[in-house]
Design a protein around this motif. Structure first.
Motif, PDB file in Angstrom:
ATOM      1  N   TRP A 114      46.255  18.160  46.688  1.00 62.92           N
ATOM      2  CA  TRP A 114      45.979  18.114  48.124  1.00 62.92           C
ATOM      3  C   TRP A 114      46.422  19.396  48.839  1.00 62.92           C
ATOM      4  CZ3 TRP A 114      42.513  15.184  49.939  1.00 62.92           C
ATOM      5  CH2 TRP A 114      42.361  15.042  51.318  1.00 62.92           C
ATOM      6  N   GLY A 115      47.606  19.901  48.444  1.00 65.16           N
ATOM      7  CA  GLY A 115      48.122  21.134  49.047  1.00 65.16           C
ATOM      8  C   GLY A 115      47.212  22.321  48.776  1.00 65.16           C
ATOM      9  N   LEU A 116      46.704  22.395  47.550  1.00 66.98           N
ATOM     10  CA  LEU A 116      45.789  23.483  47.164  1.00 66.98           C
ATOM     11  C   LEU A 116      44.520  23.423  48.009  1.00 66.98           C
ATOM     12  CD1 LEU A 116      45.162  25.777  44.997  1.00 66.98           C
ATOM     13  CD2 LEU A 116      43.962  23.997  43.731  1.00 66.98           C
ATOM     14  N   LEU A 117      43.981  22.219  48.179  1.00 70.90           N
ATOM     15  CA  LEU A 117      42.757  22.038  48.969  1.00 70.90           C
ATOM     16  C   LEU A 117      42.990  22.457  50.419  1.00 70.90           C
ATOM     17  CD1 LEU A 117      39.817  20.812  49.020  1.00 70.90           C
ATOM     18  CD2 LEU A 117      40.869  18.721  49.842  1.00 70.90           C
ATOM     19  N   ARG A 118      44.098  21.955  50.990  1.00 69.04           N
ATOM     20  CA  ARG A 118      44.419  22.235  52.389  1.00 69.04           C
ATOM     21  C   ARG A 118      44.602  23.743  52.617  1.00 69.04           C
ATOM     22  NH1 ARG A 118      48.925  22.842  54.675  1.00 69.04           N
ATOM     23  NH2 ARG A 118      50.122  22.265  52.831  1.00 69.04           N
ATOM     24  N   GLN A 119      45.369  24.373  51.708  1.00 70.32           N
ATOM     25  CA  GLN A 119      45.676  25.786  51.861  1.00 70.32           C
ATOM     26  C   GLN A 119      44.458  26.680  51.661  1.00 70.32           C
ATOM     27  OE1 GLN A 119      49.310  26.336  49.598  1.00 70.32           O
ATOM     28  NE2 GLN A 119      49.451  28.390  50.444  1.00 70.32           N
ATOM     29  N   SER A 120      43.645  26.365  50.644  1.00 68.92           N
ATOM     30  CA  SER A 120      42.472  27.203  50.393  1.00 68.92           C
ATOM     31  C   SER A 120      41.442  27.051  51.519  1.00 68.92           C
ATOM     32  CB  SER A 120      41.853  26.898  49.030  1.00 68.92           C
ATOM     33  OG  SER A 120      41.646  25.524  48.855  1.00 68.92           O
ATOM     34  N   LEU A 121      41.322  25.841  52.078  1.00 67.92           N
ATOM     35  CA  LEU A 121      40.433  25.639  53.240  1.00 67.92           C
ATOM     36  C   LEU A 121      40.941  26.445  54.430  1.00 67.92           C
ATOM     37  CD1 LEU A 121      39.300  21.926  53.762  1.00 67.92           C
ATOM     38  CD2 LEU A 121      37.896  23.975  53.895  1.00 67.92           C
ATOM     39  N   HIS A 122      42.251  26.402  54.636  1.00 67.94           N
ATOM     40  CA  HIS A 122      42.907  27.123  55.734  1.00 67.94           C
ATOM     41  C   HIS A 122      42.613  28.629  55.631  1.00 67.94           C
ATOM     42  CE1 HIS A 122      46.016  28.089  58.666  1.00 67.94           C
ATOM     43  NE2 HIS A 122      46.612  28.883  57.782  1.00 67.94           N
ATOM     44  N   LEU A 123      42.766  29.182  54.421  1.00 67.40           N
ATOM     45  CA  LEU A 123      42.517  30.619  54.229  1.00 67.40           C
ATOM     46  C   LEU A 123      41.030  30.950  54.332  1.00 67.40           C
ATOM     47  CD1 LEU A 123      44.928  31.721  51.335  1.00 67.40           C
ATOM     48  CD2 LEU A 123      45.304  31.788  53.794  1.00 67.40           C
ATOM     49  N   ALA A 124      40.177  30.023  53.882  1.00 69.53           N
ATOM     50  CA  ALA A 124      38.726  30.258  53.952  1.00 69.53           C
ATOM     51  C   ALA A 124      38.275  30.420  55.404  1.00 69.53           C
ATOM     52  CB  ALA A 124      37.980  29.117  53.284  1.00 69.53           C
ATOM     53  N   PHE A 125      39.008  29.774  56.331  1.00 63.79           N
ATOM     54  CA  PHE A 125      38.681  29.891  57.754  1.00 63.79           C
ATOM     55  C   PHE A 125      39.606  30.884  58.462  1.00 63.79           C
ATOM     56  CE2 PHE A 125      36.603  25.887  56.710  1.00 63.79           C
ATOM     57  CZ  PHE A 125      35.372  26.071  57.320  1.00 63.79           C
ATOM     58  N   ASP A 126      40.068  31.893  57.716  1.00 69.23           N
ATOM     59  CA  ASP A 126      40.895  32.969  58.276  1.00 69.23           C
ATOM     60  C   ASP A 126      42.192  32.491  58.902  1.00 69.23           C
ATOM     61  OD1 ASP A 126      39.343  35.105  57.474  1.00 69.23           O
ATOM     62  OD2 ASP A 126      38.002  34.944  59.202  1.00 69.23           O
ATOM     63  N   GLY A 127      42.783  31.432  58.354  1.00 67.26           N
ATOM     64  CA  GLY A 127      44.074  30.964  58.849  1.00 67.26           C
ATOM     65  C   GLY A 127      45.175  31.955  58.504  1.00 67.26           C
ATOM     66  N   VAL A 128      46.269  31.905  59.263  1.00 67.48           N
ATOM     67  CA  VAL A 128      47.431  32.749  58.953  1.00 67.48           C
ATOM     68  C   VAL A 128      48.024  32.252  57.632  1.00 67.48           C
ATOM     69  CG1 VAL A 128      49.731  33.493  59.719  1.00 67.48           C
ATOM     70  CG2 VAL A 128      47.911  33.132  61.402  1.00 67.48           C
ATOM     71  N   PRO A 129      48.166  33.140  56.632  1.00 71.14           N
ATOM     72  CA  PRO A 129      48.662  32.696  55.319  1.00 71.14           C
ATOM     73  C   PRO A 129      50.032  32.021  55.409  1.00 71.14           C
ATOM     74  CG  PRO A 129      47.783  34.904  55.167  1.00 71.14           C
ATOM     75  CD  PRO A 129      47.823  34.564  56.628  1.00 71.14           C
ATOM     76  N   GLU A 130      50.237  31.054  54.514  1.00 72.68           N
ATOM     77  CA  GLU A 130      51.499  30.319  54.488  1.00 72.68           C
ATOM     78  C   GLU A 130      52.662  31.281  54.274  1.00 72.68           C
ATOM     79  OE1 GLU A 130      52.559  27.428  51.263  1.00 72.68           O
ATOM     80  OE2 GLU A 130      51.721  26.013  52.715  1.00 72.68           O
ATOM     81  N   GLY A 131      53.773  31.028  54.953  1.00 73.19           N
ATOM     82  CA  GLY A 131      54.945  31.879  54.779  1.00 73.19           C
ATOM     83  C   GLY A 131      54.996  33.017  55.786  1.00 73.19           C
ATOM     84  N   ILE A 132      53.933  33.165  56.611  1.00 72.05           N
ATOM     85  CA  ILE A 132      53.951  34.191  57.656  1.00 72.05           C
ATOM     86  C   ILE A 132      53.960  33.495  59.014  1.00 72.05           C
ATOM     87  CG2 ILE A 132      52.672  36.081  58.750  1.00 72.05           C
ATOM     88  CD1 ILE A 132      51.601  36.856  56.019  1.00 72.05           C
ATOM     89  N   ASP A 133      54.980  33.782  59.817  1.00 74.67           N
ATOM     90  CA  ASP A 133      55.088  33.198  61.155  1.00 74.67           C
ATOM     91  C   ASP A 133      54.552  34.219  62.159  1.00 74.67           C
ATOM     92  OD1 ASP A 133      55.856  32.318  63.653  1.00 74.67           O
ATOM     93  OD2 ASP A 133      57.783  31.519  62.978  1.00 74.67           O
ATOM     94  N   LEU A 134      53.449  33.857  62.835  1.00 75.16           N
ATOM     95  CA  LEU A 134      52.808  34.789  63.762  1.00 75.16           C
ATOM     96  C   LEU A 134      53.758  35.203  64.896  1.00 75.16           C
ATOM     97  CD1 LEU A 134      49.952  36.071  63.912  1.00 75.16           C
ATOM     98  CD2 LEU A 134      49.453  34.470  65.741  1.00 75.16           C
ATOM     99  N   LEU A 135      54.607  34.267  65.335  1.00 74.49           N
ATOM    100  CA  LEU A 135      55.566  34.593  66.405  1.00 74.49           C
ATOM    101  C   LEU A 135      56.540  35.671  65.938  1.00 74.49           C
ATOM    102  CD1 LEU A 135      56.455  31.033  67.786  1.00 74.49           C
ATOM    103  CD2 LEU A 135      54.790  32.669  68.678  1.00 74.49           C
ATOM    104  N   GLU A 136      56.949  35.587  64.679  1.00 74.96           N
ATOM    105  CA  GLU A 136      57.869  36.597  64.134  1.00 74.96           C
ATOM    106  C   GLU A 136      57.188  37.949  64.005  1.00 74.96           C
ATOM    107  OE1 GLU A 136      60.069  35.751  60.573  1.00 74.96           O
ATOM    108  OE2 GLU A 136      60.519  33.697  61.234  1.00 74.96           O
ATOM    109  N   VAL A 137      55.925  37.936  63.573  1.00 71.95           N
ATOM    110  CA  VAL A 137      55.171  39.203  63.459  1.00 71.95           C
ATOM    111  C   VAL A 137      55.031  39.825  64.838  1.00 71.95           C
ATOM    112  CG1 VAL A 137      52.965  40.251  62.798  1.00 71.95           C
ATOM    113  CG2 VAL A 137      53.890  38.390  61.414  1.00 71.95           C
ATOM    114  N   HIS A 138      54.703  38.987  65.829  1.00 74.61           N
ATOM    115  CA  HIS A 138      54.550  39.446  67.207  1.00 74.61           C
ATOM    116  C   HIS A 138      55.856  40.082  67.699  1.00 74.61           C
ATOM    117  CE1 HIS A 138      54.230  39.252  71.609  1.00 74.61           C
ATOM    118  NE2 HIS A 138      52.919  39.211  71.443  1.00 74.61           N
ATOM    119  N   ALA A 139      56.964  39.374  67.458  1.00 73.13           N
ATOM    120  CA  ALA A 139      58.277  39.874  67.903  1.00 73.13           C
ATOM    121  C   ALA A 139      58.625  41.186  67.204  1.00 73.13           C
ATOM    122  CB  ALA A 139      59.356  38.826  67.625  1.00 73.13           C
ATOM    123  N   CYS A 140      58.308  41.271  65.918  1.00 66.96           N
ATOM    124  CA  CYS A 140      58.588  42.481  65.139  1.00 66.96           C
ATOM    125  C   CYS A 140      57.850  43.683  65.736  1.00 66.96           C
ATOM    126  CB  CYS A 140      58.173  42.258  63.683  1.00 66.96           C
ATOM    127  SG  CYS A 140      58.295  43.714  62.648  1.00 66.96           S
TER     128      CYS A 140
END
Length: 315
Positions: free
Chosen positions: A212-238
């Motif tokens: 289930w995790g593989l399906l959820r994650q690959s679907l997420h990436l297929a739709f240009d989702g932010v990859p797991e393990g990257i926090d957009l708020l942290e990138v923004h702050a950086c």
């Protein structure tokens, strides 16, 4: 994934580079070749013995293992496609193939488990005698082959979703075969005809939960989702805390493939262009902190509103 991004960070760049923290797909060629050959050989063995023993379970498992060979070839093809050079038609090359292969592998696994469950329910209604020892021996070989193949992909399954798809496929199969061995032993001991299908159902549920995790994650990436393990708020702050930066907008982070990440952002810097050293430093920071390999940064003096809706990050 180089550390010499520097000046290139302020413009687009489309050259493949693989860093030290994940192997280039070429490293997986041997693993895929061994996996495909081992599993094809096993399919033949299972089909022959299943036919002789009159074991529907073994024949069904041979069919299922054939779907695994397809899954492995799919992941292998995607890993190779990801290494094709970019062209004027595909500026990122075929890197997304690995995301699509991971998605296809997840779907393939779920369909295979659905078929296994249907088969098990039918067998529960009409329990059939099993040629115990043949099933045990062949399934034990299956545990060994699938376990070995899974071990080949274990190291890469943490960093690369496509490799994780191959790993889950093989680990799932080792589990199925182990269940068949256990059911065969208990069947010989107690003669419980219902045990084989019940074990199949339990295993199917376990594998579906794992997939289930593989399906959820690959679907997420297929739709240009932010990859797991990257926090957009942290990138923004950086980015916002870089010297001379007063604002960040048009920030996008997405996966090029299952092991490379891209970023685009507009930085408002009233002091003007900060010079190449700034980009070299920032390229390294983004690489080390977030494993972002392809940053493209636009510098603005006053902040240009180009109407791109921003994600919910602090201004």
């Amino acid at each position: 994934m180089s550390h010499h991004h520097g000046p290139a960070c302020s413009h687009g760049h489309a050259h493949g580079h693989h860093g030290h923290d994940h192997p280039a797909p070429a490293d997986w060629n041997r693993a895929f070749a061994i996996g495909v050959l081992l599993n094809l050989g096993f399919v033949v063995v299972e089909a022959v013995f299943g036919w002789q023993a009159g074991s529907l379970a073994l024949l069904a498992d041979a069919g299922h293992n054939l779907s695994d060979v397809a899954g492995l070839i799919l992941a292998w093809g995607a890993a190779l496609a990801g290494r094709l050079a970019p062209s004027r038609y595909r500026t990122y090359g075929w890197r997304r193939a690995s995301i699509l292969a991971a998605l296809a592998n997840a779907v393939l696994l779920l369909v295979a488990m659905g078929a296994l469950a249907v088969e098990a329910f039918q067998r529960l209604q009409v329990p059939e005698p099993v040629a115990g020892w043949t099933v045990i021996v062949v399934a034990a070989v299956g545990v060994l082959i699938n376990g070995l193949t899974a071990a080949l992909f274990m190291a890469g399954s943490k960093d690369d979703l496509n490799i994780r798809g191959a790993f889950l496929h093989m680990a799932g199969d080792a589990l199925v075969s182990l269940g068949v061995v256990a059911a065969g032993v208990l069947y010989l001991q107690f003669g419980w005809g219902w045990l084989d299908p019940v074990m199949s159902l339990v295993i199917a549920v376990v594998i579906v939960l794992g997939t289930w995790g593989l399906l959820r994650q690959s679907l997420h990436l297929a739709f240009d989702g932010v990859p797991e393990g990257i926090d957009l708020l942290e990138v923004h702050a950086c980015l916002r805390h870089q010297p001379g930066v007063t604002g960040v907008h048009d920030l996008h982070v997405w996966a090029l493939g299952t092991s490379e990440v891209a970023l685009t952002a507009h930085l408002v810097m009233p002091g003007g262009h900060p010079g190449d050293a700034f980009f070299i430093e920032m390229g390294q920071t983004l690489m080390l902190r977030f494993r972002i390999h392809h940053p493209t940064i636009q510098i603005e003096i006053d902040g240009i509103d180009d109407g791109c809706p921003a994600p919910q990050v602090p201004r």
